[in-house]
Write an enzyme that holds these catalytic residues in place. Structure first.
Site, PDB file in Angstrom:
ATOM      1  N   SER A  29       0.847  -1.199   0.000  1.00  0.00           N
ATOM      2  CA  SER A  29       0.000   0.000   0.000  1.00  0.00           C
ATOM      3  C   SER A  29       0.876   1.241   0.000  1.00  0.00           C
ATOM      4  O   SER A  29       1.956   1.247   0.607  1.00  0.00           O
ATOM      5  CB  SER A  29      -0.900   0.017   1.238  1.00  0.00           C
ATOM      6  OG  SER A  29      -1.629   1.229   1.319  1.00  0.00           O
ATOM      7  N   TYR A  34      -2.067  -0.261  10.150  1.00  0.00           N
ATOM      8  CA  TYR A  34      -2.172  -0.719   8.764  1.00  0.00           C
ATOM      9  C   TYR A  34      -0.916  -0.304   7.992  1.00  0.00           C
ATOM     10  O   TYR A  34      -0.311  -1.127   7.281  1.00  0.00           O
ATOM     11  CB  TYR A  34      -3.411  -0.136   8.104  1.00  0.00           C
ATOM     12  CG  TYR A  34      -3.581  -0.549   6.666  1.00  0.00           C
ATOM     13  CD1 TYR A  34      -4.014  -1.839   6.346  1.00  0.00           C
ATOM     14  CD2 TYR A  34      -3.308   0.328   5.623  1.00  0.00           C
ATOM     15  CE1 TYR A  34      -4.170  -2.241   5.025  1.00  0.00           C
ATOM     16  CE2 TYR A  34      -3.457  -0.058   4.298  1.00  0.00           C
ATOM     17  CZ  TYR A  34      -3.884  -1.340   4.007  1.00  0.00           C
ATOM     18  OH  TYR A  34      -4.022  -1.730   2.696  1.00  0.00           O
TER      19      TYR A  34
END
Length: 267
Positions: free
Chosen positions: A129, A142
Site C-alpha cells: 500500500s 495498517y
C-alpha cells in the site's frame, strides 16, 4: 503455454479484478477465499485458503500443483484494514492485522517458493500500500503492516535471485473497493480524547475509498509485471498526489512533511 497463477483474496475488490483480468488474458487462474461460494460468478476457479491457517495454504498450493504441475505467479493480495488511535486500539487486534497482512503473506510465499525454485522460475507479487510509505494518523497499524511487507520483499527477492525467481511489491493507493466493510474499526469512544479527530478521519477514509480508482488499473499493472523479464522492485498505483506524497516524504524535512500530513487530515 498459459501461466499458472494463484491470487489470494480474490472473491472481491482488487483481488477479483486481478484474477478476472488475468483469466481473460488466457492465464489459468486460481483465486482464493476463506469461504468460497457462488463460484459461477467468477471466470476463474475459486478455492479455499485462509492465510492464517497453514493447512489451508498447503492444501491450496498442492491442489494447484497436482492439477497443473507448476506455479508461475503468486499474487499475495489477501489482507485486512484497521483503524484507530494507537493508544485505544486493542493490542490483540494489532497482532491480528500483522498476522494477516504480514505473516499470512509470508506463509503463502513459503508454500510457493519450493515449486518455483524447482522450476528455476516464478514471480511473486506482494500487494502492499502507498500507506506503507508513511505513518498515517489513525491508520498507523495498517501502514506498519504494509511497510513491513515491503521490507521483507526487498530482503526475500535478494535471497531467491539465484533461483530465477522475482519478488516485487505493488503499492495501491485508494481504490473503489469494499475494504472499509472488512476493516477493524476501533470504536469512537464517547469519552475519548481523540473522538472528534478520529471521527473526522474515518469520514475522510471512507470518502477517499468511495472516490478511489478502478481496481482494473491494479490488474493491468500486475499483468504487465508478469510479462516483464526483469521487473522493478517497487510499483506504485494511485493518483498523482498519492504517488507524489512519497517523493515529498523523501525530499522534505521530517517536520515539514508532518505538517503537510496534519493539514491534509485536518489535525
Amino acid at each position: 503455454m498459459s501461466k499458472i497463477v494463484l491470487v489470494t483474496g480474490a472473491s472481491s475488490g482488487i483481488g477479483k479484478a486481478i484474477a478476472t483480468f488475468l483469466s481473460a488474458k488466457g492465464y489459468i487462474v486460481y483465486g482464493t477465499s476463506r469461504n468460497p461460494k457462488n463460484e459461477k460468478e467468477f471466470s476463474f476457479e475459486l478455492i479455499a485458503l485462509d492465510v492464517l491457517k497453514l493447512d489451508t495454504i498447503n492444501t491450496a498450493v498442492n491442489y494447484i500443483l497436482e492439477k497443473e504441475g507448476r506455479l508461475d505467479v503468486l499474487v499475495n493480495n489477501a489482507g485486512m484494514g484497521i483503524t484507530g488511535p494507537v493508544e485505544e486500539t486493542p493490542t490483540d487486534e494489532m497482532r491480528a492485522v500483522f498476522n494477516t497482512n504480514l505473516f499470512g503473506a509470508i506463509d503463502v510465499m513459503k508454500a510457493a517458493l519450493p515449486q518455483m525454485r524447482k522450476q528455476n522460475a516464478g514471480t511473486i507479487i506482494n500487494v502492499t500500500s502507498i500507506a506503507g510509505y508513511m505513518g498515517l494518523p489513525f491508520r498507523g497499524l495498517y501502514s506498519a503492516t504494509k511497510a513491513a511487507l515491503e521490507i521483507v520483499t526487498e530482503a526475500a527477492r535478494i535471497e531467491v535471485k539465484n533461483f530465477g525467481i522475482e519478488i516485487v511489491n505493488v503499492a495501491p493507493g485508494d481504490f473503489a473497493t469494499n475494504i472499509a466493510a472488512g476493516r477493524y474499526h476501533t470504536p469512537v469512544f464517547e469519552n475519548s480524547a481523540y473522538k472528534e479527530d478520529y471521527q473526522t478521519n474515518l469520514d475522510l477514509m471512507d470518502a477517499h475509498v468511495g472516490g478511489g480508482m478502478n481496481p482494473l488499473e491494479m490488474a493491468k499493472i500486475v499483468y504487465k509485471i508478469t510479462n516483464t523479464k526483469r521487473p522493478k522492485i517497487h510499483y506504485k498505483v494511485g493518483g498523482f498526489m498519492e504517488k507524489f506524497s512519497i517523493v515529498l516524504k523523501r525530499i522534505l524535512p521530517d517536520k515539514v512533511y508532518e505538517k503537510l500530513l496534519m493539514k491534509h487530515y485536518k489535525l
